[in-house]
Structure formats: structure tokens, C-alpha cells
Design a protein around this motif. Sequence first.
Motif, PDB file in Angstrom:
ATOM      1  N   LEU A  91       0.422  -1.170   0.727  1.00 33.26           N
ATOM      2  CA  LEU A  91       0.210  -0.042  -0.043  1.00 33.26           C
ATOM      3  C   LEU A  91       0.790   1.145  -0.309  1.00 33.26           C
ATOM      4  O   LEU A  91       0.583   2.180  -0.850  1.00 33.26           O
ATOM      5  N   TYR A  92       2.215   1.007   0.856  1.00 29.77           N
ATOM      6  CA  TYR A  92       3.041   2.219   1.251  1.00 29.77           C
ATOM      7  C   TYR A  92       3.395   2.603  -0.829  1.00 29.77           C
ATOM      8  O   TYR A  92       3.217   4.297  -0.978  1.00 29.77           O
ATOM      9  N   MET A  93       4.152   1.871  -1.338  1.00 31.74           N
ATOM     10  CA  MET A  93       4.369   2.205  -2.732  1.00 31.74           C
ATOM     11  C   MET A  93       3.739   2.600  -3.591  1.00 31.74           C
ATOM     12  O   MET A  93       3.435   2.942  -4.400  1.00 31.74           O
ATOM     13  N   GLY A  94       2.501   1.602  -3.467  1.00 33.36           N
ATOM     14  CA  GLY A  94       0.886   1.928  -4.413  1.00 33.36           C
ATOM     15  C   GLY A  94       0.572   2.933  -4.296  1.00 33.36           C
ATOM     16  O   GLY A  94       0.276   3.743  -5.678  1.00 33.36           O
ATOM     17  N   VAL A  95       0.125   3.779  -3.509  1.00 34.17           N
ATOM     18  CA  VAL A  95      -0.207   4.264  -2.853  1.00 34.17           C
ATOM     19  C   VAL A  95       0.564   6.144  -3.387  1.00 34.17           C
ATOM     20  O   VAL A  95      -0.028   6.663  -4.510  1.00 34.17           O
ATOM     21  N   LEU A  96       1.623   5.741  -3.528  1.00 32.63           N
ATOM     22  CA  LEU A  96       2.575   7.150  -3.812  1.00 32.63           C
ATOM     23  C   LEU A  96       2.951   6.494  -5.682  1.00 32.63           C
ATOM     24  O   LEU A  96       2.932   7.594  -6.278  1.00 32.63           O
ATOM     25  N   SER A  97       3.247   5.587  -5.814  1.00 33.42           N
ATOM     26  CA  SER A  97       3.239   5.451  -6.998  1.00 33.42           C
ATOM     27  C   SER A  97       2.519   5.566  -8.398  1.00 33.42           C
ATOM     28  O   SER A  97       2.111   6.111  -8.657  1.00 33.42           O
ATOM     29  N   VAL A  98       0.531   5.431  -7.759  1.00 35.07           N
ATOM     30  CA  VAL A  98      -0.527   5.953  -8.147  1.00 35.07           C
ATOM     31  C   VAL A  98      -0.469   7.674  -8.238  1.00 35.07           C
ATOM     32  O   VAL A  98      -0.764   8.133  -9.295  1.00 35.07           O
ATOM     33  N   ILE A  99      -0.174   8.089  -7.089  1.00 36.73           N
ATOM     34  CA  ILE A  99      -0.141   9.966  -6.646  1.00 36.73           C
ATOM     35  C   ILE A  99       0.532  10.420  -8.321  1.00 36.73           C
ATOM     36  O   ILE A  99       0.178  11.336  -8.351  1.00 36.73           O
ATOM     37  N   ILE A 243      -4.071  -1.667  -9.527  1.00 37.48           N
ATOM     38  CA  ILE A 243      -3.927  -2.731  -9.892  1.00 37.48           C
ATOM     39  C   ILE A 243      -3.101  -3.253  -9.821  1.00 37.48           C
ATOM     40  O   ILE A 243      -2.185  -4.149  -9.166  1.00 37.48           O
ATOM     41  N   GLY A 244      -2.244  -2.878 -11.113  1.00 29.99           N
ATOM     42  CA  GLY A 244      -0.731  -2.495 -11.150  1.00 29.99           C
ATOM     43  C   GLY A 244       0.177  -2.344 -10.139  1.00 29.99           C
ATOM     44  O   GLY A 244       1.462  -3.784  -9.784  1.00 29.99           O
ATOM     45  N   ALA A 245      -0.173  -1.918  -8.695  1.00 30.97           N
ATOM     46  CA  ALA A 245       0.936  -1.380  -8.167  1.00 30.97           C
ATOM     47  C   ALA A 245       0.492  -2.583  -6.448  1.00 30.97           C
ATOM     48  O   ALA A 245       1.668  -2.835  -6.132  1.00 30.97           O
ATOM     49  N   MET A 246      -1.051  -3.339  -6.574  1.00 31.84           N
ATOM     50  CA  MET A 246      -0.784  -4.233  -6.269  1.00 31.84           C
ATOM     51  C   MET A 246      -0.543  -5.759  -5.888  1.00 31.84           C
ATOM     52  O   MET A 246      -0.438  -6.578  -5.012  1.00 31.84           O
ATOM     53  N   LYS A 247      -0.463  -5.246  -7.757  1.00 35.47           N
ATOM     54  CA  LYS A 247       0.608  -7.059  -7.720  1.00 35.47           C
ATOM     55  C   LYS A 247       2.121  -6.834  -8.391  1.00 35.47           C
ATOM     56  O   LYS A 247       3.118  -7.524  -8.893  1.00 35.47           O
ATOM     57  N   ARG A 248       2.208  -6.360  -7.752  1.00 34.29           N
ATOM     58  CA  ARG A 248       3.953  -5.385  -7.697  1.00 34.29           C
ATOM     59  C   ARG A 248       5.022  -6.369  -7.450  1.00 34.29           C
ATOM     60  O   ARG A 248       4.911  -6.929  -6.054  1.00 34.29           O
TER      61      ARG A 248
END
Length: 314
Positions: A91-99, A243-248
Motif C-alpha cells: 500500500l505504501y509503494m502503491g499509493v505513492l506510485s499511483v498519486i 491494480i498494477g501497484a497491488m501486484k508489484r
Amino acid sequence: MAIQSEPSTNKSFQTRQSKKKFFTSKDLAGYVFSAPLVIGVLVFAIYPMVGALILSFQKSSTTFGGDWVGLANYKSVFTDSIFWKSLYNTLYMGVLSVILGVSLSFILATLIYNVPWLRWRNFFKGIYFLPNVVSLVATSILFQFLFNSGSEGLLNYVLGFIGVEPIGWFTNPNVSRFSIVLMTLWGMLGYNTIIFLAALTSVPRDLYEAAEVDGANWFKKWYYITIPYLKPIILFMVIMSTIGAMKRFTEVWLIGGTGGNPAGSLMTVVLYIYRNAFSASQMGIATAASYILFMFILILTVIMLYFNRKNNFE
């Protein structure tokens, strides 16, 4: 009585006609050409999903199943502190990468779209999309060289000229996750920018001209016309990026190994699933974790769609 039975007679006649039309020889070619796709979905998508669901309720070290244990695998996942840490990291990496990914790519697409010369516009498209043709393995090797924790790393070498001490980009647990976000942005921006550029061409020029007549500057046109008009595309990009960030998996596995080093800061949910399935030979726990991840992504997607629909109605 004859008048009442006439509608039912017509209905049965129409049903027979529709059945005849459905199985005509003209449609046979369509069924034949669509059969490989349907078979592929059934064999490579539906069957693995159903098999994994059944396997998540069994204790097994292989994909062939084992003893039925009910919800024990799900209980093991939910009580595992490593899983919760991997979910936090994801979630940490996903939120940052999406924003950062969606916002920066939208800004870049707007800037490129307003370049007056078509030749330069195509040049910038190629430059930003170029990282997408490079494999993640090559990208990971490149960033290991750029983010090397020692003074021989290119980025630390440059920072040394301004008196900054070497930073452990991939060795410091407090920095490694942000380094992965920067690495993924390098390839993420190109794809998103191309999508936004295509969407910008659909905005009617009449809206901009009317806004100019009213005295609107470039920022007001961008904020009050471009963004609201492209809201469905922005939502689509946010959902797909989430979706892509959650499958990192690939980049964190290449950088931190199966342990998600340093200190487990790069352990993601997919890496957790991989480690349980192939390193610990606990296929039941791995499939249970995969379905938990699936439900988590589904819930996030539904929430985003719900709030988008609510805002549209308001």
C-alpha cells in the motif's frame, strides 16, 4: 378465446424464429473463430481460478491438492505478521506510485499536447515511452547502478559534489520503498502519458474557445475544462495503476530477493505469495493469500467506482 391465444401463438413463433436465427450457418464462422479465445479463457483463466480457490482450503505442498483444512489457510495468513507487513509495504509503494504516476503523466501529457510543432510533439512521445520497451530486468540492473549505496553509485556520486553523504537507496529500509517507487515511475510515466495524450484529442476545441472569450487563462481552461472532461479516463488510469501497484513483484524480487530485503521493507503481497508457494512449499497458504489480495483489489476498485458515481450524481 381465440383472441386471447393469439399473443402466445405469436410469442412461440418468435421464439422458434430466434432459435433458428441463432443457429444459422452464417453464424457458424463466428463461433469457430471465437472458440479459441473462449477455450483459452476457460483453460488459462477460469480453470486456474477455480483450482486455486479449491486449493486454498487444502493443506498441500503442490498444485495437486491435499487434505481438506477448511479456513485454516486463511487464518494462517491473517495471523501472520509478515503478511500484514507485506500489505503495508504494498500500500505504501502503491499509493505513492499511483498519486505521482497519474498526476505527473497527466501534467506531462498536457505539456506535450500544447507543443506547437508536431515533430517535437512526436519526439517527446518517443522519449517518454522509450522506458516501456525496456524489460524490468534491464531496468532493475540499471537502477542498481544508479542507486548503488556506495560512493560509486551514479546518484550518490553526483550528490557528493554538493556535500551530501551517500544514501543507501536499496540498503536503507526507510529509503528503499521510495527508491522502488522512483524506479517504477520511470516506466509508468510513458504508458500513462500516451493514454492521456490520446484522451486530450477528444476534448472539443469549442470549449476552449468559449473560455477564451470569457477571459479564462490557460490554468482555468486546464482546471475547469480539461480535467472534468477527462475524468473517466483519469479514473480508468487510477484503477489500472492501483491494480498494477497491488501486484508489484518483479522489481522487488530482483532488488531485495525472496526476503524483501532490506529488513523486509520490500516484501510485497505477491512476493509473500511467491515465497510461500515456491520457497516454503505451502501452496495452500499461497493460494489463500492470493484470494485475499484479489478481494482487496476488488474492494478498492468498487470503492473508487462508488465515489466516482456519487460525485457525478452530486
